[in-house]
Design a protein around this motif. Structure first.
Motif, PDB file in Angstrom:
ATOM      1  N   MET A  22       3.964  22.176  33.971  1.00  0.00           N
ATOM      2  CA  MET A  22       3.881  20.715  33.869  1.00  0.00           C
ATOM      3  C   MET A  22       4.181  20.231  32.452  1.00  0.00           C
ATOM      4  SD  MET A  22       3.144  19.465  36.845  1.00  0.00           S
ATOM      5  CE  MET A  22       2.360  17.907  36.640  1.00  0.00           C
ATOM      6  N   ASP A  39       4.753  23.242  43.015  1.00  0.00           N
ATOM      7  CA  ASP A  39       4.411  22.988  44.409  1.00  0.00           C
ATOM      8  C   ASP A  39       3.014  22.366  44.470  1.00  0.00           C
ATOM      9  OD1 ASP A  39       4.219  22.956  47.129  1.00  0.00           O
ATOM     10  OD2 ASP A  39       3.973  25.134  47.355  1.00  0.00           O
ATOM     11  N   ARG A  40       2.968  21.088  44.759  1.00  0.00           N
ATOM     12  CA  ARG A  40       1.708  20.353  44.756  1.00  0.00           C
ATOM     13  C   ARG A  40       0.738  20.909  45.791  1.00  0.00           C
ATOM     14  NH1 ARG A  40      -1.219  16.400  41.931  1.00  0.00           N
ATOM     15  NH2 ARG A  40      -2.960  15.985  43.284  1.00  0.00           N
ATOM     16  N   SER A  57       0.859  26.473  36.875  1.00  0.00           N
ATOM     17  CA  SER A  57       1.342  25.109  37.125  1.00  0.00           C
ATOM     18  C   SER A  57       1.091  24.213  35.915  1.00  0.00           C
ATOM     19  CB  SER A  57       0.680  24.518  38.366  1.00  0.00           C
ATOM     20  OG  SER A  57      -0.691  24.301  38.142  1.00  0.00           O
ATOM     21  N   GLU A 101      -3.776  13.907  37.355  1.00  0.00           N
ATOM     22  CA  GLU A 101      -4.612  14.301  38.497  1.00  0.00           C
ATOM     23  C   GLU A 101      -4.969  15.780  38.412  1.00  0.00           C
ATOM     24  OE1 GLU A 101      -2.794  13.298  42.189  1.00  0.00           O
ATOM     25  OE2 GLU A 101      -2.472  11.208  41.629  1.00  0.00           O
ATOM     26  N   ILE A 102      -3.994  16.594  38.083  1.00  0.00           N
ATOM     27  CA  ILE A 102      -4.252  18.038  37.962  1.00  0.00           C
ATOM     28  C   ILE A 102      -5.181  18.302  36.787  1.00  0.00           C
ATOM     29  CG2 ILE A 102      -3.182  20.267  37.462  1.00  0.00           C
ATOM     30  CD1 ILE A 102      -0.813  19.384  39.131  1.00  0.00           C
ATOM     31  N   ILE A 129       4.773  15.026  40.599  1.00  0.00           N
ATOM     32  CA  ILE A 129       3.344  15.287  40.482  1.00  0.00           C
ATOM     33  C   ILE A 129       2.808  14.611  39.230  1.00  0.00           C
ATOM     34  CG2 ILE A 129       1.636  17.090  40.184  1.00  0.00           C
ATOM     35  CD1 ILE A 129       3.480  18.961  41.654  1.00  0.00           C
ATOM     36  N   ASP A 130       1.656  13.986  39.388  1.00  0.00           N
ATOM     37  CA  ASP A 130       1.018  13.344  38.247  1.00  0.00           C
ATOM     38  C   ASP A 130       0.177  14.384  37.498  1.00  0.00           C
ATOM     39  OD1 ASP A 130       0.083  11.480  36.475  1.00  0.00           O
ATOM     40  OD2 ASP A 130      -1.490  10.739  37.819  1.00  0.00           O
ATOM     41  N   ASP A 172      -2.967  22.282  44.963  1.00  0.00           N
ATOM     42  CA  ASP A 172      -4.148  21.696  45.605  1.00  0.00           C
ATOM     43  C   ASP A 172      -4.944  22.750  46.368  1.00  0.00           C
ATOM     44  OD1 ASP A 172      -3.691  19.170  44.616  1.00  0.00           O
ATOM     45  OD2 ASP A 172      -2.631  18.463  46.403  1.00  0.00           O
TER      46      ASP A 172
END
Length: 124
Positions: free
Chosen positions: A58, A68-69, A54, A6-7, A2-3, A73
């Motif tokens: 991260m 868990d992407r 999350s 983006e989050i 996961i980037d 999302d």
């Protein structure tokens, strides 16, 4: 993988929505959620908890792989949809009208009590 950028961009948008729609300020997203408290419904608070958890995960390289992407999302979508549906002007008007209603009701009760006391004393 996961980037995190983006989050972080999505969280920045949510922070802006919290500030614009509910008037909640805070240094971080977690502080804003805490300050929002019961102004957010339970499902939105839970979505916010998933997002903050999350974000914390991260920060650690080994824990980042466990995020868990899809769940993140989904939580971002839930919170964004709820905050986008809030009209700040209508919320303010509802608060003001509620306050005015309480004041008028209390004045009516006070007037009734004054009338009853005056009648009991024989003035009226």
């Amino acid at each position: 993988m996961i980037d995190p950028e983006e989050i972080n961009q999505d969280v920045a948008q949510l922070e802006t929505l919290l500030r614009e729609r509910l008037g909640i300020r805070g240094a971080t997203f977690a502080k804003q959620l805490r300050r929002a408290g019961r102004r957010l419904p339970r499902f939105a608070r839970r979505a916010g908890q998933v997002i903050t958890q999350s974000q914390q995960m991260m920060q650690h390289p080994r824990l980042a792989a466990q995020v868990d992407r899809a769940a993140v999302d989904h939580a971002i979508g839930i919170l964004r949809a709820h905050l986008s549906g809030i009209d700040p002007v209508q919320r303010r008007m509802r608060t003001i009208l509620g306050l005015v209603g309480v004041i008028v009701f209390n004045l009516l009760i006070l007037l009734t009590l004054v009338m009853l006391v005056l009648r009991w004393r024989g003035v009226i």
